[in-house]
Write a protein that holds these residues in place. Structure first.
Motif, PDB file in Angstrom:
ATOM      1  N   ALA A  78       0.364  -6.719  -3.098  1.00  0.00           N
ATOM      2  CA  ALA A  78      -0.314  -7.643  -2.126  1.00  0.00           C
ATOM      3  C   ALA A  78       0.249  -7.985  -0.787  1.00  0.00           C
ATOM      4  O   ALA A  78      -0.042  -8.824  -0.250  1.00  0.00           O
ATOM      5  CB  ALA A  78      -0.589  -9.241  -2.793  1.00  0.00           C
ATOM      6  N   MET A  79       1.307  -6.977  -0.477  1.00  0.00           N
ATOM      7  CA  MET A  79       1.954  -7.300   0.804  1.00  0.00           C
ATOM      8  C   MET A  79       1.609  -5.885   1.409  1.00  0.00           C
ATOM      9  O   MET A  79       1.653  -4.793   0.805  1.00  0.00           O
ATOM     10  CB  MET A  79       3.435  -7.531   0.674  1.00  0.00           C
ATOM     11  N   PRO A  80       1.780  -5.827   2.868  1.00  0.00           N
ATOM     12  CA  PRO A  80       1.724  -4.670   3.448  1.00  0.00           C
ATOM     13  C   PRO A  80       2.821  -3.705   3.049  1.00  0.00           C
ATOM     14  O   PRO A  80       3.967  -4.194   2.870  1.00  0.00           O
ATOM     15  CB  PRO A  80       1.503  -4.946   5.093  1.00  0.00           C
ATOM     16  N   VAL A  81       2.596  -2.271   3.561  1.00  0.00           N
ATOM     17  CA  VAL A  81       3.836  -1.473   3.167  1.00  0.00           C
ATOM     18  C   VAL A  81       5.051  -1.837   3.985  1.00  0.00           C
ATOM     19  O   VAL A  81       6.104  -1.839   3.547  1.00  0.00           O
ATOM     20  CB  VAL A  81       3.376  -0.074   3.412  1.00  0.00           C
ATOM     21  N   ILE A  82       4.648  -2.281   5.136  1.00  0.00           N
ATOM     22  CA  ILE A  82       5.829  -2.333   6.263  1.00  0.00           C
ATOM     23  C   ILE A  82       6.506  -3.810   5.599  1.00  0.00           C
ATOM     24  O   ILE A  82       7.958  -3.693   5.851  1.00  0.00           O
ATOM     25  CB  ILE A  82       5.347  -2.577   7.620  1.00  0.00           C
ATOM     26  N   ASP A  83       6.013  -4.544   4.968  1.00  0.00           N
ATOM     27  CA  ASP A  83       6.621  -5.878   4.601  1.00  0.00           C
ATOM     28  C   ASP A  83       7.468  -5.641   3.267  1.00  0.00           C
ATOM     29  O   ASP A  83       8.775  -6.091   3.218  1.00  0.00           O
ATOM     30  CB  ASP A  83       5.574  -6.908   4.292  1.00  0.00           C
ATOM     31  N   ASN A  84       7.000  -4.559   2.704  1.00  0.00           N
ATOM     32  CA  ASN A  84       7.860  -4.119   1.440  1.00  0.00           C
ATOM     33  C   ASN A  84       9.050  -3.614   2.089  1.00  0.00           C
ATOM     34  O   ASN A  84      10.300  -4.020   1.225  1.00  0.00           O
ATOM     35  CB  ASN A  84       7.033  -3.107   0.688  1.00  0.00           C
ATOM     36  N   MET A  85       9.039  -2.947   2.848  1.00  0.00           N
ATOM     37  CA  MET A  85      10.415  -2.393   3.590  1.00  0.00           C
ATOM     38  C   MET A  85      11.293  -3.270   4.195  1.00  0.00           C
ATOM     39  O   MET A  85      12.296  -3.308   4.035  1.00  0.00           O
ATOM     40  CB  MET A  85       9.873  -1.338   4.810  1.00  0.00           C
ATOM     41  N   ALA A 126      12.523   0.935   9.382  1.00  0.00           N
ATOM     42  CA  ALA A 126      11.833   1.066   8.354  1.00  0.00           C
ATOM     43  C   ALA A 126      10.643   2.074   8.693  1.00  0.00           C
ATOM     44  O   ALA A 126      10.055   2.938   7.927  1.00  0.00           O
ATOM     45  CB  ALA A 126      10.963  -0.242   8.149  1.00  0.00           C
ATOM     46  N   LEU A 127       9.784   2.107  10.191  1.00  0.00           N
ATOM     47  CA  LEU A 127       9.010   3.191  10.427  1.00  0.00           C
ATOM     48  C   LEU A 127       9.464   4.486  10.348  1.00  0.00           C
ATOM     49  O   LEU A 127       8.809   5.452   9.777  1.00  0.00           O
ATOM     50  CB  LEU A 127       8.384   2.960  11.664  1.00  0.00           C
ATOM     51  N   GLU A 128      10.921   4.662  10.740  1.00  0.00           N
ATOM     52  CA  GLU A 128      11.653   6.052  10.554  1.00  0.00           C
ATOM     53  C   GLU A 128      11.337   6.408   9.249  1.00  0.00           C
ATOM     54  O   GLU A 128      11.186   7.539   8.953  1.00  0.00           O
ATOM     55  CB  GLU A 128      12.997   5.941  11.036  1.00  0.00           C
ATOM     56  N   LEU A 129      11.882   5.545   8.302  1.00  0.00           N
ATOM     57  CA  LEU A 129      11.872   5.879   6.845  1.00  0.00           C
ATOM     58  C   LEU A 129      10.787   6.197   6.233  1.00  0.00           C
ATOM     59  O   LEU A 129      10.302   7.137   5.575  1.00  0.00           O
ATOM     60  CB  LEU A 129      12.668   4.793   5.954  1.00  0.00           C
ATOM     61  N   LEU A 130       9.712   5.356   6.660  1.00  0.00           N
ATOM     62  CA  LEU A 130       8.384   5.667   6.261  1.00  0.00           C
ATOM     63  C   LEU A 130       7.885   7.018   6.712  1.00  0.00           C
ATOM     64  O   LEU A 130       7.117   7.896   5.887  1.00  0.00           O
ATOM     65  CB  LEU A 130       7.375   4.544   6.626  1.00  0.00           C
ATOM     66  N   ALA A 131       8.101   7.478   7.751  1.00  0.00           N
ATOM     67  CA  ALA A 131       7.615   8.656   8.505  1.00  0.00           C
ATOM     68  C   ALA A 131       8.227   9.594   7.564  1.00  0.00           C
ATOM     69  O   ALA A 131       7.483  10.780   7.508  1.00  0.00           O
ATOM     70  CB  ALA A 131       8.072   8.642   9.901  1.00  0.00           C
ATOM     71  N   LEU A 139       4.676   8.192   4.969  1.00  0.00           N
ATOM     72  CA  LEU A 139       3.999   6.673   4.673  1.00  0.00           C
ATOM     73  C   LEU A 139       3.676   6.024   5.925  1.00  0.00           C
ATOM     74  O   LEU A 139       3.279   4.871   6.013  1.00  0.00           O
ATOM     75  CB  LEU A 139       4.733   5.897   3.825  1.00  0.00           C
ATOM     76  N   ASP A 140       4.050   6.543   7.105  1.00  0.00           N
ATOM     77  CA  ASP A 140       4.154   5.800   8.378  1.00  0.00           C
ATOM     78  C   ASP A 140       2.727   5.410   8.838  1.00  0.00           C
ATOM     79  O   ASP A 140       2.346   4.154   9.227  1.00  0.00           O
ATOM     80  CB  ASP A 140       5.023   6.360   9.644  1.00  0.00           C
ATOM     81  N   THR A 141       1.850   6.093   8.400  1.00  0.00           N
ATOM     82  CA  THR A 141       0.404   6.000   8.954  1.00  0.00           C
ATOM     83  C   THR A 141      -0.278   4.618   8.058  1.00  0.00           C
ATOM     84  O   THR A 141      -1.089   4.036   8.053  1.00  0.00           O
ATOM     85  CB  THR A 141      -0.532   7.052   8.549  1.00  0.00           C
ATOM     86  N   LYS A 142       0.590   4.296   6.721  1.00  0.00           N
ATOM     87  CA  LYS A 142       0.304   3.461   6.067  1.00  0.00           C
ATOM     88  C   LYS A 142       0.783   2.127   6.140  1.00  0.00           C
ATOM     89  O   LYS A 142       0.607   1.136   5.232  1.00  0.00           O
ATOM     90  CB  LYS A 142       0.288   3.850   4.324  1.00  0.00           C
ATOM     91  N   ALA A 143       1.752   2.236   7.174  1.00  0.00           N
ATOM     92  CA  ALA A 143       2.355   0.908   7.124  1.00  0.00           C
ATOM     93  C   ALA A 143       1.822  -0.457   7.071  1.00  0.00           C
ATOM     94  O   ALA A 143       2.296  -1.398   6.464  1.00  0.00           O
ATOM     95  CB  ALA A 143       3.235   1.201   8.597  1.00  0.00           C
ATOM     96  N   ASP A 144       0.711  -0.527   7.802  1.00  0.00           N
ATOM     97  CA  ASP A 144       0.293  -1.972   7.794  1.00  0.00           C
ATOM     98  C   ASP A 144      -1.148  -2.154   6.586  1.00  0.00           C
ATOM     99  O   ASP A 144      -1.517  -3.096   6.749  1.00  0.00           O
ATOM    100  CB  ASP A 144      -0.535  -2.030   9.257  1.00  0.00           C
ATOM    101  N   ASP A 145      -1.220  -0.894   5.886  1.00  0.00           N
ATOM    102  CA  ASP A 145      -1.834  -1.203   4.791  1.00  0.00           C
ATOM    103  C   ASP A 145      -1.328  -1.918   3.767  1.00  0.00           C
ATOM    104  O   ASP A 145      -0.036  -1.872   3.450  1.00  0.00           O
ATOM    105  CB  ASP A 145      -2.340   0.091   4.096  1.00  0.00           C
TER     106      ASP A 145
END
Lengths: 336, 326, 292
Positions: free
Chosen positions: C130-137, C169-174, C178-184
């Protein structure tokens, strides 16, 4: 966590240790009871202790019967049912309806109250709890719904019956004296009926197939499912049983108090929870014993402090138990 | 039945000003009380069912300090709130490690123990009689506001007696709402939400979750104590029966109606619930008084059941952040 | 919503982001035999853990050297996950000793273990849905003043850190696509993506050592291989240490420097994949035990 499941099948079972862990709290409980009783007998006298104990058994008997349904429903459905106290109220008022409005003899009216409560419990299961479980509702969601249901029940009763004090019109002045202990005849009846019913409940749970299945489901629902019990049916029976016994407990509580309002069941709810937690949540026998203990503790406390405190003492026992041994007297550590 | 609908509404808005001001004050107090619940339940996932106990502590400590210890009213307020926070921390250290449902039961028991102490420790709390001699400072302040400010806009009359309290309550409610909203949008709030979702995951990420839960409970207690003080100014009597568990439960109705995780929802929910609870007094359903009052709570109960069943995110909650339902 | 397909840029060969700090004494090429590792980083000694009278872990002893990949295997019910939980503080062990980088972490709470430098993942993924991907990071990052009440109240000065963490976080997600999903919301991710998120999140804690609980379970084989390859690179290029529980023996043998075998709560063998493969006790445990 999933870990407990993963290790439950581990072949390295240390049975002796397991037994020791389980037996010790019972011993401790018994020892504490004896010690407290002795202290009270020495400090306050045998008669005062006896009188308080008898009073404790009176209230303990209806708390025990109220608690057994609460714990079974919790164990079976993981539902913390805030509406259970109001099921006691419902039973008491249903019996009143039977006696006063329908003019039934009191014993028949009580049976009527119990029956109507049981049916209502089943209706809630079929109309509300089962569909919600099918929807995959979480425990907190169900808890909140039971809170709403408690409102509807309590104030539904109040809507119909009003806020005035009610009673069954039983002669409460008659007093019986046994072994120099004075007891209103009604209270004696409540105590005897209550203890008999507790024993009957215990026997039903222990000896009948349905009772065993209810306990099995309450103790471990996944286990019960894999052993091929028809869970839907047992859940329905559990509700009939829990609500019916709650209705009966409500009548007994109402008789003992001789005067009741639509709030009385809710006021008892925390004592019921105290009994449930004392005995180990989900454990039916535990709730019966826990109920009697709560009754005794509350009445014994009146020997030492003002009687107004006895309910608060019951709640303190609840909190202390949660701190010291949240799994209850009969529970095992892994369940909490 | 046929004459019920057109004649049902028997109030006159302007003559009923004092009544509506009273409803507004209660809605504001419920907003403050429920803000604490929102932080606990909606954002931290701790099921605090003892919120009214903190209100009782706040009200009693303030009232007793002023009436029996001759403290200044203004000084007594922060001390009372601080005391409630200390109680919350002690309670939290003991009970926050319990399972969610046990915590819920333990907190109800806590609030009932507080109420029984208020009822029975008569030497300290004056028992069922309650405490009354604490309102003088507030009354004179309130009178000043009415004369100096409200008179100028035509609201200085007796029927606007509680207008200053209404203003203070709602300013406080909105400030607290914004403050809590600000806090929960921070990294601190992010940790709370993580705990709500999965405490073990948060612990695995190096978060001392007990500490965060204690902070959450402590803030809820502070807010609850403040609500209790406001209630003490509204009644104006601090007595055990003002602090029944029922009022925590109504707080939950407010919370569910407005939506878990919605801060503005708390205010809207409080307004709606208070309207249902109080305004129905003015509607003549052809029922007895007891039946009307019963009906109000039946409605509250039904609203809780139906919302939780069919719209668990409440009116304003976000579906994705739904706290209810797994 | 689907698992990343093999034809997308593989994780294993992507550039390692600077977000991941160098944590261990990386052996220069040719300096040491691969996998020999540095000093002992994690030492588990005689750890015992009971559950309701059952000895789930019954005196387990082993050591993990810095900069190595160690796997923990054994039949179901051998006590691997219990040991994992005992080391990370989720189930405080009853007896024994656990030291990490020379300091005792025995019976330390999970958050303290995590702060000491041990990140872990869970058998069943624990993405905060229930938290955005970026918040998880962001949540996983250490040293956030904004996580204190004072920092939350007065966020001046915490914003810079937040911004820096977001970039990290975005670097790692990329890297994990998963970077395109960061705000999902993380709840919208597929099972495989959640596994990746959990891995990325563990890296956000800036760990010295990562404990992976069945990283391959529920992941498609391609993704599983990529995760393993990525783990190898973090080990060789950043000096990170890994301990993982895994049932896929092929993956275990191919990726570990050291294999610890448990059965019935005890460590029955400990050595290189080759040594363990030939060990009679291991063969007995797998063939005669509760089944692997």
């Amino acid at each position: 966590m999933s870990e407990v499941v993963a290790t439950a099948g581990a072949p390295v079972a240390d049975v002796d240790e397991d037994r020791r862990l389980r037996d010790r709290p019972l011993l401790i409980t018994a020892a504490v009871l004896v010690a407290v009783s002795l202290a009270l007998v020495l400090g306050e006298g045998l008669h005062a202790w006896g009188q308080a104990s008898v009073n404790g058994l009176v209230s303990g008997s209806y708390v025990a019967l109220g608690a057994v349904g609460l714990t079974l429903v919790y164990g079976t459905l993981k539902l913390t049912n805030f509406a259970h106290g109001d099921m006691l109220t419902f039973g008491a008022y249903a019996a009143l309806l039977g006696k006063v409005t329908l003019g039934l003899p009191f014993v028949v009216a009580v049976a009527f109250g119990m029956l109507v409560s049981a049916v209502l419990g089943l209706l809630f299961e079929l109309g509300m709890w089962r569909p919600m479980r099918r929807k995959g509702a979480g425990a907190f969601q169900l808890m909140l719904m039971s809170l709403g249901l408690a409102f509807v029940l309590r104030y539904g009763i109040q809507f119909v019956a009003g806020t005035e004090n009610k009673n069954y019109g039983i002669d409460t002045t008659a007093v019986v004296t046994i072994l120099d202990l004075r007891l209103a005849r009604v209270e004696l009846v409540v105590m005897i009926v209550g203890v008999v019913l507790i024993l009957a409940t215990a026997i039903i749970l222990a000896r009948t197939t349905l009772g065993r299945q209810m306990r099995a489901l309450s103790d471990n629902s996944s286990l019960a499912e894999t052993t091929g019990i028809d869970t839907g049916r047992i859940v329905s029976v559990t509700w009939l049983f829990a609500a019916g016994v709650a209705g009966l407990a409500g009548v007994l509580a109402a008789m003992a108090a001789n005067s009741f309002t639509p709030e009385f069941g809710f006021r008892l709810l925390l004592s019921l929870f105290a009994a449930v937690i004392l005995g180990g949540i989900g454990n039916a026998y535990g709730a019966l014993v826990g109920g009697l203990l709560i009754g005794l503790v509350q009445e014994w406390s009146t020997l030492l402090v003002d009687a107004n405190w006895k309910i608060a003492i019951g709640f303190s026992v609840l909190i202390i138990m949660l701190i010291v041994r949240p799994q209850g007297i009969f529970g095992t550590a892994g369940r909490v | 039945m046929h004459e019920l609908l057109p004649l049902a509404i028997s109030f006159d808005f302007f003559n009923g000003a004092d009544f509506w001001v009273g409803v507004g004050v209660l809605a504001g107090i419920y907003t403050v009380l429920t803000l604490g619940l929102q932080l606990n339940v909606g954002f931290t996932g701790i099921q605090n069912f003892g919120q009214i106990g903190f209100a009782a502590i706040g009200a009693y400590v303030m009232a007793l300090l002023v009436s029996d210890a001759d403290w200044s009213f203004w000084l007594a307020i922060p001390v009372a709130i601080g005391f409630a926070v200390c109680v919350a921390v002690v309670l939290g250290v003991i009970t926050l490690r319990l399972r969610a449902d046990f915590f819920a039961i333990a907190t109800i028991a806590f609030s009932e123990i507080v109420r029984y102490i208020a009822q029975n420790a008569r030497g300290l709390t004056h028992g069922n009689q309650g405490v009354q001699d604490y309102v003088a400072t507030w009354r004179s302040f309130s009178r000043d506001v009415r004369h100096d400010v409200l008179d100028g806009i035509g609201m200085g009359g007796v029927e606007f007696n509680q207008m200053p309290l209404l203003i203070v309550t709602w300013i406080a409610a909105l400030l607290l709402l914004l403050l809590l909203r600000h806090l929960t949008k921070s990294p601190w709030g992010r940790v709370l939400r993580a705990i709500r979702e999965d405490e073990d995951a948060a612990r695995a990420m190096g978060k001392n979750t007990l500490r965060f839960k204690l902070q959450s409970l402590g803030i809820a207690a502070a807010v609850g104590a403040f609500a209790g003080i406001l209630l003490a100014l509204q009644t104006p009597n601090v007595a055990p029966d003002n602090y029944l568990p029922l009022y925590t439960f109504i707080g939950y109705a407010v919370l569910i109606l407005g939506g878990l995780t919605s801060w503005w929802g708390v205010a809207v929910g409080a307004l709606i619930v208070q309207f249902v609870l109080e305004a129905t007094r003015l509607i003549d359903f052809g029922l007895t008084e007891s039946q009307t009052s019963s009906m109000r709570f039946i409605i509250v109960g039904l609203v809780i059941i139906l919302l939780v069943a069919f719209r668990p995110q409440g009116v304003f909650g976000k579906r994705e952040e739904m706290v209810l339902g797994d | 919503m689907t698992d990343p397909t093999p034809d997308e840029a593989p994780i294993a060969t992507a550039e390692l982001p600077d977000a991941i700090p160098r944590v261990g004494p990386t052996p220069a090429a040719g300096d040491l035999p691969p996998g020999a590792g540095g000093a002992v980083l994690l030492q588990v000694t005689d750890v015992v853990k009971h559950f309701r009278g059952i000895r789930a872990v019954d005196g387990a002893t082993f050591a993990v050297r810095e900069g190595t990949v160690t796997s923990l295997i054994g039949p179901n019910g051998a006590g691997k996950s219990s040991l994992f939980n005992a080391v990370t503080g989720f189930y405080p062990p009853d007896r024994g000793a656990v030291t990490f980088a020379g300091r005792s972490i025995f019976r330390k709470p999970p958050y303290a273990v995590a702060r000491a430098g041990i990140a872990r993942t869970f058998q069943l993924t624990r993405a905060l849905t229930a938290m955005p991907v970026i918040d998880n990071m962001l949540l996983a990052a250490p040293h956030q003043r904004g996580e204190s009440l004072a920092g939350a109240l007065f966020p001046f000065g915490t914003r810079a850190r937040e911004k820096q963490l977001r970039e990290q976080a975005l670097e790692l997600l990329a890297l994990f696509r998963l970077d395109t999903k960061a705000d999902d919301y993380a709840g919208t991710l597929s099972g495989g993506q959640r596994k990746l998120l959990e891995f990325a999140r563990a890296l956000m804690t800036e760990p010295r050592m990562v404990l992976l609980d069945e990283p391959m379970a529920g992941v498609n084989p391609t993704l599983g291989r990529e995760l393993m390859a990525y783990m190898q690179r973090l080990r060789t290029e950043r000096g990170m240490t890994f301990l993982f529980v895994e049932h896929d023996l092929e993956a275990v043998m191919a990726n570990s420097d050291q294999v610890v075998v448990m059965a019935q709560g005890r460590v029955i063998a400990d050595g290189t994949p080759d040594e363990v493969r030939r060990d009679q006790r291991v063969i007995d445990a797998y063939l005669g035990g509760a089944g692997g």
